[in-house]
Design an enzyme around this catalytic site. Structure first.
Site, PDB file in Angstrom:
ATOM      1  N   CYS A   1     -40.430  54.560  43.193  1.00  0.00           N
ATOM      2  CA  CYS A   1     -40.677  55.264  44.462  1.00  0.00           C
ATOM      3  C   CYS A   1     -41.362  56.605  44.206  1.00  0.00           C
ATOM      4  CB  CYS A   1     -39.367  55.503  45.212  1.00  0.00           C
ATOM      5  SG  CYS A   1     -38.468  53.983  45.576  1.00  0.00           S
TER       6      CYS A   1
HETATM    7  C1  BEZ Z   1     -37.437  52.448  41.870  1.00  0.00           C
HETATM    8  O1  BEZ Z   1     -38.015  53.086  42.735  1.00  0.00           O
HETATM    9  O2  BEZ Z   1     -37.725  52.584  40.691  1.00  0.00           O
HETATM   10  C2  BEZ Z   1     -36.363  51.450  42.214  1.00  0.00           C
HETATM   11  C3  BEZ Z   1     -35.598  51.636  43.364  1.00  0.00           C
HETATM   12  C4  BEZ Z   1     -34.594  50.726  43.648  1.00  0.00           C
HETATM   13  C5  BEZ Z   1     -34.380  49.637  42.822  1.00  0.00           C
HETATM   14  C6  BEZ Z   1     -35.192  49.461  41.693  1.00  0.00           C
HETATM   15  C7  BEZ Z   1     -36.182  50.373  41.394  1.00  0.00           C
END
Ligand code: BEZ
Length: 212
Positions: free
Chosen positions: A45
């Site tokens: 994210c």
């Molecule tokens: C991420 O943004 O890296 C992420 C968020 C939730 C689950 C897996 C990855």
């Protein structure tokens, strides 16, 4: 029921990193890209929101506003924005909706419990100035999205709305386009496509990109 292409999207009023937002008022007569992410302070994210900040001038060129969303609160968003700016070398220049009550997530069906419990998945909604849903797609939490593809789709939709052409497989800006099948009147064809067009099959007519 899930939103479908062509539906009018629901309005809402919700807090964001840039203050309270009434979605319709905020959108005005712009195109909108509304996209959710699973959670603040997560790696993929962080890269996504940084990438969107860097592409903001490209969205501006297309009269498109961007707005992100997760179920975290405003305080969390504000803290995380500092990390995004620092690590991605950018400035988050668009609002992040705070949806701890999941009001917007429920309205837009952004929580897919069999994939990710209680958190929004990576949903994308492209909404036109009439508030009609023109594209939606959903990515899993583990895959960061390609925001150049979102720009490409906006270009394609705007070509259709403004010039009555569709875009073929793997089209990119500047490539030939397809004349929409509903357009048959020879006079209109001549007027709309002064550069001419090739009839490959009666239903497959190619023309240079009209706005180039
Ligand atoms: C991420 O943004 O890296 C992420 C968020 C939730 C689950 C897996 C990855």
């Amino acid at each position: 029921m899930a939103l479908r292409l062509g539906d009018e999207v629901p309005n809402f009023t919700q807090a964001s990193s840039e203050g309270e937002i009434n979605f319709y008022d905020w959108a005005g007569d712009s195109w909108v890209v509304l996209f959710s992410h699973p959670a603040d302070y997560t790696p993929v994210c962080t890269t996504e929101l940084g990438a969107v900040a860097k592409l903001k001038p490209e969205f501006d060129k297309r009269n498109a506003k961007v707005i992100a969303l997760s179920v975290d609160n405003v305080e969390s968003h504000k803290g995380w924005i500092g990390d995004i700016n620092e690590t991605q070398n950018t400035n988050v220049n668009y609002p992040i909706l705070a949806d701890p009550d999941k009001k917007v997530a429920d309205l837009y069906d952004m929580i897919h419990p069999n994939s990710l419990n209680n958190l929004t998945v990576r949903s994308v909604f492209i909404i036109d100035p009439k508030k009609k849903l023109r594209l939606t797609f959903t990515y899993p939490a583990s895959t960061g999205r390609n925001f150049d593809e979102i720009l490409r789709v906006i270009d394609s939709l705007q070509l259709t709305d403004n010039h009555m052409v569709a875009t073929p497989a793997n089209w990119t800006d500047g490539n030939d386009c397809v004349i929409v099948p509903t357009l048959q009147d020879p006079e209109v064809l001549k007027e709309k496509f002064p550069k001419g067009y090739e009839v490959v099959k009666p239903y497959l007519r190619m023309t240079p990109q009209p706005n180039k």
